[in-house]
Design an enzyme around this catalytic site. Structure first.
Site, short mmCIF file in Angstrom:
data_model
loop_
_atom_site.label_atom_id
_atom_site.label_comp_id
_atom_site.label_asym_id
_atom_site.label_seq_id
_atom_site.Cartn_x
_atom_site.Cartn_y
_atom_site.Cartn_z
N LYS A 231 0.82 -1.20 0.00
CA LYS A 231 0.00 0.00 0.00
C LYS A 231 0.86 1.26 0.00
O LYS A 231 2.06 1.24 0.24
CB LYS A 231 -0.95 -0.01 1.20
CG LYS A 231 -2.10 -1.01 1.03
CD LYS A 231 -3.11 -0.92 2.16
CE LYS A 231 -4.29 -1.86 1.90
NZ LYS A 231 -5.29 -1.81 3.00
N ARG A 265 -3.23 -10.15 5.35
CA ARG A 265 -3.83 -10.15 4.01
C ARG A 265 -2.80 -9.58 3.05
O ARG A 265 -2.41 -8.41 3.15
CB ARG A 265 -5.11 -9.31 4.01
CG ARG A 265 -5.84 -9.28 2.67
CD ARG A 265 -7.08 -8.40 2.75
NE ARG A 265 -7.80 -8.37 1.48
CZ ARG A 265 -7.55 -7.55 0.48
NH1 ARG A 265 -6.57 -6.65 0.59
NH2 ARG A 265 -8.26 -7.60 -0.64
#
Length: 285
Positions: A231, A265
């Site tokens: 991210k 995740r």
């Protein structure tokens, strides 16, 4: 940090009658059926590609495969319910048939998509909106009797990064999740997984403040999922790109495990599985 942060935590999830033990952290592999997810290597544009990705995740040690058919990146385009289902259901059906052992999580904020996906063979509902974008979600999850991943977010994927503001992000996330957990438990939802929502309605500073306070979620006694894979909190800080963000992701995953995360995740399953093994060995020593 105490050595027993996660090693002594005995938590199970009921996946359609099969119990999954989360006393040891596990990995959730990302499988996107979208053309516009922020990390291009995660996009699968056909059933064959989805099957290949599922096989890789399973071989590398993923306990779950998280399937998304609606990109939740900041500013993502709107996708209709019908289009989301047209992407999602054939993939679930194909993966369940080819890999009956696969445990499938469905990344959706829509109750209709959640219900039809579980009926098609999925096991877990992963809702980025915490029930805020579909008032039927909580009662649907309760009726389906499946685990629910409850994430913190403000606004929608289209609006969430428009100058998010917090006075104390750690406390505000705890307060938000507490209200939602109480509502879910009142409806009889038994298996709740908490996701603090890194990258959702949070700037880089917010994300690192939240990571620093991740252990605050221990108060719930529930498993915590951390999704920071590639991210912008990694690559913007380092001045690189999502393609170059694996090393930073692994560093943050290590910190998250040390602070009690039960599920990682990720896009890169093998790296995350290795990260868990190393952190576990350190905590046993």
């Amino acid at each position: 940090m105490a050595k027993d942060t996660f090693l002594n935590r005995k938590i199970t999830l009921n996946l359609k009658g099969e119990l999954l033990d989360l006393s040891r952290p596990c990995v959730m592999g990302i499988l996107n059926l979208t053309p516009d997810s922020f990390y291009s290597n995660s996009r699968m544009d056909s059933i064959d590609a989805a099957l290949e990705r599922a096989e890789i995740c399973l071989k590398e040690g993923a306990a779950f495969i998280d399937i998304g058919a609606y990109s939740s990146r900041p500013g993502a385009a709107e996708v209709t319910t019908e289009e989301e289902l047209q992407r999602m259901i054939p993939a679930i059906t194909a993966i369940s048939k080819r890999f009956p052992e696969a445990k499938l999580s469905i990344d959706t904020f829509r109750a209709k998509v959640a219900r039809e996906s579980i009926e098609a063979g999925a096991h877990v509902v992963n809702d980025i909106s915490g029930g805020n974008l579909d008032e039927l979600m909580f009662e649907t999850v309760a009726a389906l009797n499946v685990p629910y991943i409850l994430m913190h977010m403000q606004g929608t994927p289209q609006t969430m990064q428009q100058k998010p503001v917090y006075k104390n992000i750690g406390l505000e996330v705890v307060d938000y999740l507490a209200e939602k957990v109480n509502a879910l438990k009142a409806l009889g939802v038994k298996d709740i997984i908490l996701d603090p929502g890194f990258g959702f309605a949070k700037n880089t500073t917010h994300n690192y403040q939240l990571m620093n306070q991740l252990q605050n979620l221990d108060v719930f006694g529930l498993p915590v999922l951390v999704g920071i894979s590639r991210k912008s909190m990694v690559y913007k800080l380092l001045g690189t790109t999502a393609d170059e963000a694996l090393n930073g992701t692994t560093v943050l995953n290590t910190i998250a495990l040390q602070k009690g995360a039960a599920i990682l995740r990720v896009h890169d399953v093998k790296a995350a599985v290795e990260c868990i093994s190393i952190v576990e060995k350190m905590q046993q020593s």
